[in-house]
Design a protein around this motif. Structure first.
Motif, PDB file in Angstrom:
ATOM      1  N   GLY A 134      31.960  -4.450   3.085  1.00 30.83           N
ATOM      2  CA  GLY A 134      31.976  -5.047   1.934  1.00 30.83           C
ATOM      3  C   GLY A 134      30.389  -4.796   1.387  1.00 30.83           C
ATOM      4  O   GLY A 134      29.884  -5.082   0.306  1.00 30.83           O
ATOM      5  N   ASP A 135      29.344  -4.744   2.227  1.00 35.49           N
ATOM      6  CA  ASP A 135      27.941  -4.811   1.884  1.00 35.49           C
ATOM      7  C   ASP A 135      27.286  -3.560   1.925  1.00 35.49           C
ATOM      8  O   ASP A 135      26.027  -3.430   2.037  1.00 35.49           O
ATOM      9  N   ILE A 136      27.998  -2.424   2.173  1.00 37.11           N
ATOM     10  CA  ILE A 136      27.112  -1.293   2.303  1.00 37.11           C
ATOM     11  C   ILE A 136      26.715  -0.820   1.052  1.00 37.11           C
ATOM     12  O   ILE A 136      25.273  -0.449   1.081  1.00 37.11           O
ATOM     13  N   ASP A 137      27.132  -0.997  -0.135  1.00 38.44           N
ATOM     14  CA  ASP A 137      26.246  -0.885  -1.457  1.00 38.44           C
ATOM     15  C   ASP A 137      25.344  -1.786  -1.479  1.00 38.44           C
ATOM     16  O   ASP A 137      23.945  -1.046  -2.041  1.00 38.44           O
ATOM     17  N   SER A 138      24.991  -2.965  -0.948  1.00 36.41           N
ATOM     18  CA  SER A 138      24.101  -3.945  -1.079  1.00 36.41           C
ATOM     19  C   SER A 138      22.848  -3.384  -0.313  1.00 36.41           C
ATOM     20  O   SER A 138      21.856  -3.468  -0.731  1.00 36.41           O
ATOM     21  N   PHE A 139      23.118  -2.810   0.973  1.00 43.73           N
ATOM     22  CA  PHE A 139      22.395  -2.216   1.785  1.00 43.73           C
ATOM     23  C   PHE A 139      21.643  -1.123   1.190  1.00 43.73           C
ATOM     24  O   PHE A 139      20.381  -0.855   1.298  1.00 43.73           O
ATOM     25  N   TYR A 140      22.293  -0.273   0.592  1.00 41.73           N
ATOM     26  CA  TYR A 140      21.565   0.947   0.065  1.00 41.73           C
ATOM     27  C   TYR A 140      20.875   0.454  -1.198  1.00 41.73           C
ATOM     28  O   TYR A 140      19.687   0.882  -1.404  1.00 41.73           O
ATOM     29  N   ARG A 141      21.035  -0.528  -1.705  1.00 41.65           N
ATOM     30  CA  ARG A 141      20.592  -0.824  -3.090  1.00 41.65           C
ATOM     31  C   ARG A 141      19.165  -1.437  -2.455  1.00 41.65           C
ATOM     32  O   ARG A 141      18.047  -1.234  -2.992  1.00 41.65           O
ATOM     33  N   GLN A 142      19.244  -2.183  -1.303  1.00 43.69           N
ATOM     34  CA  GLN A 142      17.955  -2.751  -1.119  1.00 43.69           C
ATOM     35  C   GLN A 142      17.028  -1.726  -0.275  1.00 43.69           C
ATOM     36  O   GLN A 142      15.832  -1.823  -0.758  1.00 43.69           O
ATOM     37  N   GLN A 143      17.498  -0.737   0.211  1.00 44.18           N
ATOM     38  CA  GLN A 143      16.746   0.319   0.959  1.00 44.18           C
ATOM     39  C   GLN A 143      16.366   1.160  -0.084  1.00 44.18           C
ATOM     40  O   GLN A 143      15.056   1.609   0.177  1.00 44.18           O
ATOM     41  N   LEU A 144      17.045   1.600  -0.761  1.00 44.41           N
ATOM     42  CA  LEU A 144      16.588   2.567  -2.178  1.00 44.41           C
ATOM     43  C   LEU A 144      15.326   1.552  -3.159  1.00 44.41           C
ATOM     44  O   LEU A 144      14.326   2.345  -3.539  1.00 44.41           O
ATOM     45  N   GLY A 145      15.826   0.496  -3.166  1.00 40.70           N
ATOM     46  CA  GLY A 145      14.761  -0.292  -3.959  1.00 40.70           C
ATOM     47  C   GLY A 145      13.473  -0.289  -3.259  1.00 40.70           C
ATOM     48  O   GLY A 145      12.225  -0.078  -3.878  1.00 40.70           O
ATOM     49  N   ILE A 146      13.326  -0.500  -1.791  1.00 46.90           N
ATOM     50  CA  ILE A 146      12.190  -0.460  -1.118  1.00 46.90           C
ATOM     51  C   ILE A 146      11.344   0.882  -1.269  1.00 46.90           C
ATOM     52  O   ILE A 146      10.270   0.870  -1.474  1.00 46.90           O
ATOM     53  N   GLN A 147      11.841   1.784  -1.210  1.00 46.45           N
ATOM     54  CA  GLN A 147      11.592   3.320  -1.574  1.00 46.45           C
ATOM     55  C   GLN A 147      10.937   3.326  -2.869  1.00 46.45           C
ATOM     56  O   GLN A 147       9.832   3.781  -2.985  1.00 46.45           O
ATOM     57  N   LYS A 148      11.673   2.766  -3.779  1.00 48.48           N
ATOM     58  CA  LYS A 148      11.167   2.856  -5.226  1.00 48.48           C
ATOM     59  C   LYS A 148       9.826   2.041  -5.611  1.00 48.48           C
ATOM     60  O   LYS A 148       8.988   2.115  -6.186  1.00 48.48           O
ATOM     61  N   ILE A 149       9.834   0.720  -4.500  1.00 49.56           N
ATOM     62  CA  ILE A 149       8.611   0.069  -4.801  1.00 49.56           C
ATOM     63  C   ILE A 149       7.346   0.790  -4.398  1.00 49.56           C
ATOM     64  O   ILE A 149       6.403   0.780  -4.835  1.00 49.56           O
ATOM     65  N   ALA A 150       7.444   1.356  -3.213  1.00 49.57           N
ATOM     66  CA  ALA A 150       6.624   1.909  -2.389  1.00 49.57           C
ATOM     67  C   ALA A 150       6.007   3.275  -3.463  1.00 49.57           C
ATOM     68  O   ALA A 150       4.837   3.496  -3.564  1.00 49.57           O
ATOM     69  N   ALA A 151       7.117   4.008  -4.058  1.00 45.77           N
ATOM     70  CA  ALA A 151       6.600   5.285  -4.927  1.00 45.77           C
ATOM     71  C   ALA A 151       5.959   4.689  -5.980  1.00 45.77           C
ATOM     72  O   ALA A 151       5.029   5.464  -6.339  1.00 45.77           O
ATOM     73  N   ALA A 152       6.167   3.609  -6.340  1.00 45.94           N
ATOM     74  CA  ALA A 152       5.597   3.047  -7.846  1.00 45.94           C
ATOM     75  C   ALA A 152       4.087   2.877  -7.507  1.00 45.94           C
ATOM     76  O   ALA A 152       3.197   2.845  -8.579  1.00 45.94           O
ATOM     77  N   GLU A 153       3.754   2.705  -6.350  1.00 47.80           N
ATOM     78  CA  GLU A 153       2.216   2.616  -5.899  1.00 47.80           C
ATOM     79  C   GLU A 153       1.644   3.845  -5.328  1.00 47.80           C
ATOM     80  O   GLU A 153       0.551   3.908  -4.840  1.00 47.80           O
ATOM     81  N   GLY A 154       2.629   4.884  -5.669  1.00 47.88           N
ATOM     82  CA  GLY A 154       2.206   5.997  -5.110  1.00 47.88           C
ATOM     83  C   GLY A 154       2.254   6.318  -3.611  1.00 47.88           C
ATOM     84  O   GLY A 154       1.278   7.015  -3.036  1.00 47.88           O
ATOM     85  N   LYS A 155       2.909   5.609  -2.942  1.00 46.58           N
ATOM     86  CA  LYS A 155       3.024   5.737  -1.554  1.00 46.58           C
ATOM     87  C   LYS A 155       4.356   5.978  -1.193  1.00 46.58           C
ATOM     88  O   LYS A 155       5.443   6.096  -1.838  1.00 46.58           O
ATOM     89  N   ASP A 156       4.459   6.229   0.140  1.00 44.87           N
ATOM     90  CA  ASP A 156       5.685   6.728   0.861  1.00 44.87           C
ATOM     91  C   ASP A 156       6.183   5.688   1.758  1.00 44.87           C
ATOM     92  O   ASP A 156       5.233   5.261   2.555  1.00 44.87           O
ATOM     93  N   ALA A 157       7.094   4.860   1.574  1.00 47.44           N
ATOM     94  CA  ALA A 157       7.775   3.918   2.559  1.00 47.44           C
ATOM     95  C   ALA A 157       7.750   4.008   3.986  1.00 47.44           C
ATOM     96  O   ALA A 157       7.626   3.118   4.930  1.00 47.44           O
ATOM     97  N   ARG A 158       7.644   5.439   4.103  1.00 51.26           N
ATOM     98  CA  ARG A 158       7.635   5.667   5.688  1.00 51.26           C
ATOM     99  C   ARG A 158       6.354   5.588   6.559  1.00 51.26           C
ATOM    100  O   ARG A 158       6.184   5.714   7.487  1.00 51.26           O
ATOM    101  N   THR A 159       5.527   5.460   5.589  1.00 47.91           N
ATOM    102  CA  THR A 159       3.806   5.521   6.233  1.00 47.91           C
ATOM    103  C   THR A 159       3.488   3.996   6.367  1.00 47.91           C
ATOM    104  O   THR A 159       3.923   3.088   5.800  1.00 47.91           O
TER     105      THR A 159
END
Length: 210
Positions: A134-159
């Motif tokens: 029941g929480d899979i979509d929430s998991f992806y929403r959170q993780q993709l959100g983190i990726q987008k936050i980093a990208a907004a700063e011109g960064k890669d969340a993996r670094t």
């Protein structure tokens, strides 16, 4: 750690302690009976936390070869994840960003294909990340959100730079939301972006590259 070919491939690794601790809670202040936490005026009821913990326990117990012992700090982690979801949403809103259902569906589909189907993905998320169906979509929403936050700063969340950018964004969002947490679940340290008395992490830790 789940290996994917999508945007969340290394999301939990990328944000390191931030996601491992999954902790965005605040030191208690005003009393809020029955609330596990209050985020931006929104109450997270203790009953909601208990329901999610029960769902996870039931789902794990139904899996063949499930561990007999319950992970330490399960309830605290659940509270922290619920709060973190809202903090990520606030950080995205501050940047006029969002994660659409289409984003989630595409990423989830790609991961399912890589792992051999929806059932395999669900099992991997449950046993390796502690995410019930029941929480899979929430998991992806959170993780993709983190990726987008980093990208907004011109960064890669993996670094390391991306990790620092995400931490700064979530710290600011947490302050904006004036998070309060029931003391039974911990105390928020704004500088560390974590619970000061959180239980040891029970999710798989990233393995250092050879």
């Amino acid at each position: 750690m789940i290996r994917t070919s999508s945007a969340v491939r290394h999301a939990r690794t990328a944000v390191g302690v931030l996601i491992a601790a999954a902790a965005l809670t605040a030191c208690g202040g005003t009393a809020h009976p029955g609330a596990a936490a209050v985020v931006g005026g929104h109450r997270i009821p203790i009953s909601e936390v208990e329901a999610k913990v029960a769902e996870l326990r039931t789902a794990v117990a139904a899996q063949p070869g499930a561990p007999a012992a319950e992970p330490a700090g399960l309830t605290k982690r659940t509270v922290a994840e619920l709060v973190l979801d809202q903090v990520v949403t606030q950080a995205l809103s501050d940047r006029q960003l969002s994660v659409s259902q289409g984003d989630i569906a595409r990423t989830r589909s790609a991961d399912a294909k890589l792992l051999g189907g929806d059932d395999a993905l669900g099992r991997a998320l449950l046993l390796k990340q502690g995410v019930p169906a029941g929480d899979i979509d929430s998991f992806y929403r959170q993780q993709l959100g983190i990726q987008k936050i980093a990208a907004a700063e011109g960064k890669d969340a993996r670094t390391a730079d991306g990790d620092a950018a995400v931490r700064a964004a979530l710290t600011a969002a947490g302050a904006e939301l004036k998070i309060q947490v029931n003391p039974r679940y911990g105390r928020w340290d704004a500088q560390q972006v974590s619970l000061t008395d959180a239980a040891a992490d029970w999710l798989p830790q990233p393995t250092a590259a050879a």
